[in-house]
Design an enzyme around this catalytic site. Structure first.
Site, mmCIF file in Angstrom:
data_model
loop_
_atom_site.group_PDB
_atom_site.id
_atom_site.type_symbol
_atom_site.label_atom_id
_atom_site.label_comp_id
_atom_site.label_asym_id
_atom_site.label_seq_id
_atom_site.Cartn_x
_atom_site.Cartn_y
_atom_site.Cartn_z
ATOM 1 N N LYS A 127 0.850 -1.206 0.000
ATOM 2 C CA LYS A 127 0.000 0.000 0.000
ATOM 3 C C LYS A 127 0.886 1.257 0.000
ATOM 4 C CE LYS A 127 -1.584 1.647 4.038
ATOM 5 N NZ LYS A 127 -1.351 3.087 4.275
ATOM 6 N N ASN A 128 1.915 1.257 0.829
ATOM 7 C CA ASN A 128 2.723 2.468 0.973
ATOM 8 C C ASN A 128 3.732 2.663 -0.151
ATOM 9 O OD1 ASN A 128 1.211 2.992 3.163
ATOM 10 N ND2 ASN A 128 2.766 2.443 4.671
ATOM 11 N N CYS A 142 -5.046 11.961 12.981
ATOM 12 C CA CYS A 142 -5.777 10.703 12.813
ATOM 13 C C CYS A 142 -5.623 9.951 14.135
ATOM 14 C CB CYS A 142 -5.224 9.904 11.641
ATOM 15 S SG CYS A 142 -3.608 9.222 11.974
ATOM 16 N N ARG A 187 0.127 14.154 13.220
ATOM 17 C CA ARG A 187 0.471 14.008 11.795
ATOM 18 C C ARG A 187 0.651 15.361 11.069
ATOM 19 N NH1 ARG A 187 -1.061 8.721 10.270
ATOM 20 N NH2 ARG A 187 0.584 8.863 8.727
ATOM 21 N N ASP A 230 4.812 0.541 12.077
ATOM 22 C CA ASP A 230 3.627 -0.128 11.524
ATOM 23 C C ASP A 230 3.540 -1.591 11.949
ATOM 24 O OD1 ASP A 230 3.596 1.632 8.325
ATOM 25 O OD2 ASP A 230 3.058 2.221 10.365
ATOM 26 N N ARG A 269 -8.378 -0.749 4.485
ATOM 27 C CA ARG A 269 -7.576 0.292 3.833
ATOM 28 C C ARG A 269 -6.225 -0.265 3.395
ATOM 29 N NH1 ARG A 269 -7.002 5.735 6.899
ATOM 30 N NH2 ARG A 269 -5.577 5.859 5.151
HETATM 31 C C1 EPZ Z 1 4.226 6.954 6.341
HETATM 32 O O1 EPZ Z 1 3.417 7.949 6.905
HETATM 33 C C2 EPZ Z 1 3.342 5.725 6.191
HETATM 34 N N1 EPZ Z 1 2.243 6.040 5.282
HETATM 35 C C3 EPZ Z 1 2.797 5.311 7.560
HETATM 36 O O2 EPZ Z 1 2.059 4.118 7.384
HETATM 37 C C4 EPZ Z 1 3.981 5.012 8.471
HETATM 38 O O3 EPZ Z 1 3.502 4.696 9.766
HETATM 39 C C5 EPZ Z 1 4.896 6.243 8.548
HETATM 40 O O4 EPZ Z 1 5.320 6.629 7.222
HETATM 41 C C6 EPZ Z 1 6.141 5.993 9.368
HETATM 42 O O5 EPZ Z 1 6.842 4.915 8.835
HETATM 43 C C7 EPZ Z 1 2.492 6.054 3.945
HETATM 44 O O6 EPZ Z 1 3.602 5.829 3.491
HETATM 45 C C8 EPZ Z 1 1.324 6.356 3.069
HETATM 46 P P1 EPZ Z 1 6.156 10.300 8.416
HETATM 47 P P2 EPZ Z 1 3.946 9.480 6.950
HETATM 48 O O7 EPZ Z 1 6.009 11.581 7.683
HETATM 49 O O8 EPZ Z 1 4.798 9.744 5.785
HETATM 50 C C9 EPZ Z 1 6.474 13.567 11.813
HETATM 51 C C10 EPZ Z 1 0.261 2.684 7.662
HETATM 52 O O9 EPZ Z 1 -0.158 2.108 8.657
HETATM 53 N N2 EPZ Z 1 6.297 14.553 10.742
HETATM 54 O O10 EPZ Z 1 7.300 9.403 8.094
HETATM 55 O O11 EPZ Z 1 2.755 10.341 7.173
HETATM 56 C C11 EPZ Z 1 5.250 12.707 12.038
HETATM 57 O O12 EPZ Z 1 4.345 13.348 12.919
HETATM 58 C C12 EPZ Z 1 0.666 4.133 7.739
HETATM 59 O O13 EPZ Z 1 0.416 2.167 6.536
HETATM 60 C C13 EPZ Z 1 6.394 15.908 11.039
HETATM 61 O O14 EPZ Z 1 6.597 16.284 12.174
HETATM 62 O O15 EPZ Z 1 4.822 9.470 8.253
HETATM 63 C C14 EPZ Z 1 5.838 11.458 12.657
HETATM 64 O O16 EPZ Z 1 6.085 11.708 14.030
HETATM 65 C C15 EPZ Z 1 0.366 4.720 9.102
HETATM 66 N N3 EPZ Z 1 6.225 16.822 10.042
HETATM 67 C C16 EPZ Z 1 7.188 11.333 11.953
HETATM 68 O O17 EPZ Z 1 7.473 12.628 11.418
HETATM 69 C C17 EPZ Z 1 5.974 16.435 8.750
HETATM 70 O O18 EPZ Z 1 5.852 17.319 7.870
HETATM 71 C C18 EPZ Z 1 7.210 10.327 10.815
HETATM 72 O O19 EPZ Z 1 6.111 10.616 9.988
HETATM 73 C C19 EPZ Z 1 5.885 15.054 8.459
HETATM 74 C C20 EPZ Z 1 6.058 14.132 9.459
#
Ligand code: EPZ
Length: 430
Positions: free
Chosen positions: A24-25, A118, A123, A307, A399
């Site tokens: 998915k990702n 969420c 996020r 995850d 999802r």
């Molecule tokens: C991706 O989400 C995945 N989703 C998530 O999978 C996964 O849990 C996550 O990466 C971490 O591995 C997809 O790839 C579609 P991040 P993403 O930006 O990109 C902070 C699932 O279950 N952050 O790597 O949204 C954030 O709050 C889903 O399949 C900021 O502060 O995660 C978090 O603490 C859930 N500012 C950390 O970074 C930003 O602008 C990592 O988030 C962006 C992120």
């Protein structure tokens, strides 16, 4: 609302083979990348999950035409018909933020609803916005929308304050059509990021440092058509690996990239499971009677995946002793703990730590899915909780998991999907 009901006269021992679907990702950023070209993109090994349908609906609104046949997709965005990603779609799927970079790069403007938080955390998307501003985009937030415009993005150097998977993906896609060279530092190392870069290179992008913390992108005038196979879903694979360890089963998992699962494999082996590499893309997992407790801390790839945290927590409820799971990525990702406690687990949450005291026998109950991976953990728990477990609100599960009940039925599990109007069978007390 739909539910899944698992009948567990005695704990299952999963035996047999399971084939993992596309990630998915990985498919979500690949779909967003189709906005970058007027050429046709052919994607194979598409996982038939709800988020793919949501992204295709969004892309259609933006001008995409596509044909999905079984797990193969042909999609083309001849021209961008709209640059607006509406709230009701973005709310349904946060990964919609991935259209921001491509829209800016191809069309020079974008209006993408702020994803909002969420079930697993706040996020924010500040790193996406800061990075695009560094490439010259003029961005403001108004009425819950990210309003961005840029006549032509210009290459720049940008360092991510923290590792962000979709943040890295957004910036790489935007930089692919920017004027000049972009150097991105502290990039996320997830396989899904590397896979997106490989697709972009096939489309004609000039990218160096794929899979490294520093990625260099030399912008090109335009990108072209490509064909690409979506990589296997390492989190679905990990979920079934935990299921084998949890049920003291013997499972062969096909269509898996063992190299993507190093941290999980280490933890499962230390907890007592035997893991054999059958071939380049198959693993055999043999669970052990005695499950050793483990301390686990989630971390960006190649660390232990956030995850997989909920799924691993279920395994630790059956370990002989106390385990501590520390969640460092998201600020609210323990919702599954309360539901596991209702099944009989002994879990105490202290800030970013979950203390799990095993081994506790689990007994079936009605539980609530709150987010995608929490739902998966409840399915795992249902396999070892005696009696009947009903998991409500499984839209979350749909999802990211393709027909999980079909895969489990093939492994001998008595599981059925209920439409909530007949969730209460005749004779149940109302
Ligand atoms: C991706 O989400 C995945 N989703 C998530 O999978 C996964 O849990 C996550 O990466 C971490 O591995 C997809 O790839 C579609 P991040 P993403 O930006 O990109 C902070 C699932 O279950 N952050 O790597 O949204 C954030 O709050 C889903 O399949 C900021 O502060 O995660 C978090 O603490 C859930 N500012 C950390 O970074 C930003 O602008 C990592 O988030 C962006 C992120």
């Amino acid at each position: 609302m739909e539910s899944l009901r698992i009948y567990t006269e005695k704990p299952y021992q999963l035996r047999g083979q399971v084939t993992i679907s596309g990630a998915k990702n990985a498919v979500l950023p690949a779909l967003a990348a189709t906005l970058l070209t007027s050429g046709e993109i052919a994607l194979s090994n598409i996982p038939l999950v709800k988020d793919v349908q949501t992204m295709l609906t969004l892309l259609s609104e933006l001008g995409a035409e596509y044909e999905l046949k079984k797990k193969s997709l042909r999609i083309r965005v001849e021209k961008i018909a709209s640059e607006r990603a509406p709230y009701q779609l973005v709310r349904a799927m946060r990964a919609s933020i991935l259209v921001l970079g491509p829209l800016l790069a191809r069309k020079g403007k974008a209006a993408v609803a702020l994803p909002g938080g969420c079930a697993i955390g706040t996020r924010p998307v500040d790193l996406h916005i800061n990075g695009l501003q560094k490439l010259g985009a003029d961005i403001k937030i108004e009425h819950g929308y990210i309003l961005a415009k840029a006549k032509k993005l210009k290459g720049a150097e940008f360092e991510f304050e923290k590792k962000t998977v979709t943040g890295t993906e957004n910036l790489v896609m935007a930089a692919a059509l920017a004027r000049g060279e972009t150097i991105l530092k502290n990039c996320a190392l997830e396989p899904e990021v590397s896979s997106l870069c490989e697709l972009l290179v096939k489309m004609g992008a000039k990218i160096e440092g794929i899979g490294e913390e520093t990625i260099r992108i030399r912008g090109v005038e335009e990108l072209g058509p490509a064909a690409f196979r979506i990589i296997p879903d390492r989190i679905e694979a990990g979920t079934f690996m935990v299921a084998a360890a949890l049920t003291q089963g013997d499972l062969i998992i096909n269509e898996v990239e063992p190299a993507h699962l190093g941290a999980l494999i280490d933890k499962l082996m230390i907890s007592g499971a035997r893991i054999e590499k059958i071939s380049k893309r198959s693993l055999r997992v043999i669970g052990s009677q005695e499950i050793k407790p483990q301390d686990v801390t989630t971390a960006p790839y190649p660390g232990f995946p956030t995850d997989m945290q909920a799924q691993f927590m279920v395994l630790m409820t059956q370990a002989d002793g106390t385990s501590i799971i520390t969640e460092t990525i998201f600020d609210r990702r323990f919702a599954h703990a309360n539901e596991l406690i209702r099944l009989g687990a002994s879990i105490e949450i202290q800030g970013d730590k979950a203390i799990i005291r095993g081994r506790t026998p689990l007994s079936g109950a009605e539980v609530m899915a709150t987010d995608l991976r929490a739902s998966a953990s409840l399915v795992l728990a249902g396999l070892v909780a005696s009696g009947q477990t009903t998991i409500n609100d499984i839209e979350h599960l749909d999802r990211g998991y393709e027909k999980i009940e079909d895969k489990l039925i093939k492994l001998g599990v008595k599981i059925e999907r209920l439409k909530n109007n007949n969730n209460h069978r005749a004779g149940d007390k109302k």
